[in-house]
Enzyme design. Sequence first.
Site, mmCIF file in Angstrom:
data_model
loop_
_atom_site.group_PDB
_atom_site.id
_atom_site.type_symbol
_atom_site.label_atom_id
_atom_site.label_comp_id
_atom_site.label_asym_id
_atom_site.label_seq_id
_atom_site.Cartn_x
_atom_site.Cartn_y
_atom_site.Cartn_z
ATOM 1 N N HIS A 93 0.843 -1.205 0.000
ATOM 2 C CA HIS A 93 0.000 0.000 0.000
ATOM 3 C C HIS A 93 0.873 1.248 0.000
ATOM 4 O O HIS A 93 0.637 2.186 -0.777
ATOM 5 C CB HIS A 93 -0.901 -0.044 1.238
ATOM 6 C CG HIS A 93 -1.719 1.182 1.461
ATOM 7 N ND1 HIS A 93 -3.046 1.275 1.101
ATOM 8 C CD2 HIS A 93 -1.403 2.379 2.016
ATOM 9 C CE1 HIS A 93 -3.510 2.478 1.426
ATOM 10 N NE2 HIS A 93 -2.526 3.165 1.984
ATOM 11 N N GLU A 94 1.884 1.286 0.866
ATOM 12 C CA GLU A 94 2.737 2.468 0.966
ATOM 13 C C GLU A 94 3.596 2.663 -0.282
ATOM 14 O O GLU A 94 3.789 3.798 -0.732
ATOM 15 C CB GLU A 94 3.631 2.371 2.216
ATOM 16 C CG GLU A 94 2.883 2.272 3.531
ATOM 17 C CD GLU A 94 1.918 3.420 3.742
ATOM 18 O OE1 GLU A 94 2.150 4.519 3.203
ATOM 19 O OE2 GLU A 94 0.906 3.215 4.459
ATOM 20 N N HIS B 4 1.643 4.366 -2.912
ATOM 21 C CA HIS B 4 1.576 5.824 -2.738
ATOM 22 C C HIS B 4 2.734 6.497 -3.475
ATOM 23 O O HIS B 4 2.562 7.541 -4.112
ATOM 24 C CB HIS B 4 1.641 6.193 -1.252
ATOM 25 C CG HIS B 4 0.323 6.133 -0.549
ATOM 26 N ND1 HIS B 4 -0.827 6.699 -1.056
ATOM 27 C CD2 HIS B 4 -0.037 5.565 0.650
ATOM 28 C CE1 HIS B 4 -1.836 6.492 -0.213
ATOM 29 N NE2 HIS B 4 -1.378 5.813 0.819
ATOM 30 N N GLU C 158 -6.425 6.688 -0.950
ATOM 31 C CA GLU C 158 -6.270 5.480 -0.139
ATOM 32 C C GLU C 158 -6.888 4.279 -0.844
ATOM 33 O O GLU C 158 -6.334 3.178 -0.801
ATOM 34 C CB GLU C 158 -6.910 5.680 1.240
ATOM 35 C CG GLU C 158 -6.179 6.665 2.124
ATOM 36 C CD GLU C 158 -4.728 6.288 2.358
ATOM 37 O OE1 GLU C 158 -4.442 5.090 2.565
ATOM 38 O OE2 GLU C 158 -3.878 7.188 2.335
#
Length: 323
Positions: free
Chosen positions: A167-168, A171, A247
């Site tokens: 997930h990070e 980003h 997100e």
Amino acid sequence: MPDRVDAPAEVNYHTGMKIMQMTKRIFLLLLVNILVMITITVVLGVLGIGRYFPEGGLAGLAVFSLVWGFAGAFISLALSRVMAKWMMGVQIIPPNTSDPTLQRLVETVHGLARSAGLPKLPDVGIYESDEVNAFATGPTRSRALVAVSTGLLQRMGSREVSGVLGHEVTHIVNGDMVTMTLVQGVVNAFVLFLSRVLAFVIGQAMRSRDDRDEGGGMIEFLLIIVFQIVFSILGSMVVCWFSRQREFRADAGGARLAGRQTMISALQALAQLHDPEVAAAEAHRAQAFQSLKISGQGGRFMALFATHPPIEQRIARLEQGPA
């Protein structure tokens, strides 16, 4: 021999496409901001408000707002890595660390970064905190940092950690730090511009009813402060809405990098650690999903200021996605 020639060409092609996509996104956001500011300037000019402003008029005020609005946002972005180290106590983990846990963490982040095609592997950091948390920051894809808390490593399994890290890393791949900076710059510019326009107009109206100019400057100053607070609150709703959308995109990217079920498991683990009630509801959740219900929050109004969507909503999005 042909394979050796084609491989670098393919890498260069994909790199060029990513650069073009980022450039296009930045250009469009800047263009929209400039067009909106021009539109406001023209409309207020047609209404005759421009005559109230000193030398430079609305155009000068618009330029001032754009410069200062974006300057603050980009300074924050440029200092993001430094601020993370200072404020969070993030310690960069050397890639050749002898600690097996930290070495596995670095290898996981770098493996995900390679799969995502990042131009440079991000730094990996750790900071002391019981909170289960991780974040990505940095001014560009080539100068990024992924940091995790000790609480996350202690309380989540390796599979769930991989989902969080995916997930990070997404980003970073999506350029979310830069995009959020541009969005914040737009909001800052509007806050500066509109607060001064309204304060000046109201101040002039008050002076027209009273020939005495004493205290007029102070009234305008106070009005600017009040309007900036009000518009900043309204603007933060826009920034938070955009943050919630990114997100969802980061969850989808994490699912592509680490596996959809891995990403879902990571979110379920977060639900259990952060909110046992949400976890219990998730375990018995039916197909119908109440997307506006936020457990542990101050109701729907406070949800407007949330930077992250409810975890159960994020899980539902992933479960409804393509297999």
